[in-house]
Design a protein around this motif. Structure first.
Motif, PDB file in Angstrom:
ATOM      1  N   THR A   1      -1.710  -4.775   1.937  1.00  0.00           N
ATOM      2  CA  THR A   1      -3.141  -5.084   1.903  1.00  0.00           C
ATOM      3  C   THR A   1      -3.420  -6.402   2.603  1.00  0.00           C
ATOM      4  O   THR A   1      -4.538  -6.662   3.041  1.00  0.00           O
TER       5      THR A   1
ATOM      6  N   ARG B   1       0.828  -1.208   0.000  1.00  0.00           N
ATOM      7  CA  ARG B   1       0.000   0.000   0.000  1.00  0.00           C
ATOM      8  C   ARG B   1       0.862   1.257   0.000  1.00  0.00           C
ATOM      9  O   ARG B   1       0.694   2.145  -0.821  1.00  0.00           O
ATOM     10  N   ARG B   2       1.799   1.311   0.917  1.00  0.00           N
ATOM     11  CA  ARG B   2       2.706   2.453   1.000  1.00  0.00           C
ATOM     12  C   ARG B   2       3.860   2.110   1.928  1.00  0.00           C
ATOM     13  O   ARG B   2       3.799   1.151   2.694  1.00  0.00           O
TER      14      ARG B   2
ATOM     15  N   GLU C   1       3.517  -0.987   4.602  1.00  0.00           N
ATOM     16  CA  GLU C   1       2.128  -1.363   4.872  1.00  0.00           C
ATOM     17  C   GLU C   1       1.581  -2.171   3.701  1.00  0.00           C
ATOM     18  O   GLU C   1       1.797  -1.830   2.537  1.00  0.00           O
TER      19      GLU C   1
END
Length: 205
Positions: free
Chosen positions: A139, A101-102, A137
């Motif tokens: 999913t 995600r980031r 981070e």
């Protein structure tokens, strides 16, 4: 063909091994010393099994010490063109960028406040408290979270959300290389073949 990125040793593993191998080495020396003392002060054959047992255990502990010392730099994280590779002595994991995600950065003491962890974890994290880690981070985890927590240090997880905490020495370079690979910047772009000869530019009759 796209190239893999650098291997970034995981500081947490180096820190933990540096705490363990001196202790096991001291234990091995103590066992050898005790075996020598038994052999010198009790030379009768009836006591042979005692010093032989102590020597054998000391030899085993010494082998464990060498194993731990060898593993100091064996755990690493490596950005690749289509995935992030996590390697430890007992786990090899490829994390697809589709799950990412980031990636953010934070200090270790910000991620693991001293008041919220046990005393033995506090001793491990204290020298690393001001170091910056990269939090990736996700999913979702590629494998069971139970398995991950079984084979990885607690300092890879700041809470129960899907993520990894990577503490490496050169966190800025790792973060940049990870983002470059994730966005496709690490892939080689095929070049079109062009004919730059003078004759090719002449008008065709």
């Amino acid at each position: 063909m796209a190239r893999s990125g650098r291997r970034y040793p995981l500081v947490i593993y180096t820190r933990m091994m540096d705490r363990w191998w001196p202790a096991t080495f001291a234990l091995a020396l103590g066992l050898f010393g005790l075996a020598w003392a038994v052999r010198m002060y009790y030379p009768e054959p009836v006591y042979d099994w005692q010093w032989l047992t102590l020597s054998s255990v000391g030899g085993f502990v010494l082998v464990v010490t060498l194993f731990l010392f060898t593993l100091r730099k064996s755990a690493y994280v490596q950005p690749n063109p289509d995935h992030l590779r996590l390697v430890t002595p007992f786990l090899r994991l490829n994390i697809s960028y589709k799950r990412l995600r980031r990636a953010t950065s934070a200090t270790m003491e910000g991620l693991f406040p001293r008041k919220g962890i046990s005393s033995w974890r506090r001793e491990i994290i204290e020298p690393l408290a001001r170091k910056t880690a990269v939090v990736v981070e996700l999913t979702g985890y590629p494998i069971s979270q139970t398995v991950l927590r079984l084979f990885l240090s607690p300092f890879f997880f700041k809470d129960k959300t899907p993520h990894f905490v990577f503490l490496v020495d050169d966190w800025m370079h790792f973060s940049t290389e990870l983002e470059t690979m994730r966005t496709g910047g690490g892939q080689d772009v095929p070049r079109k073949k062009t004919d730059r000869s003078i004759l090719s530019r002449l008008p065709q009759k």
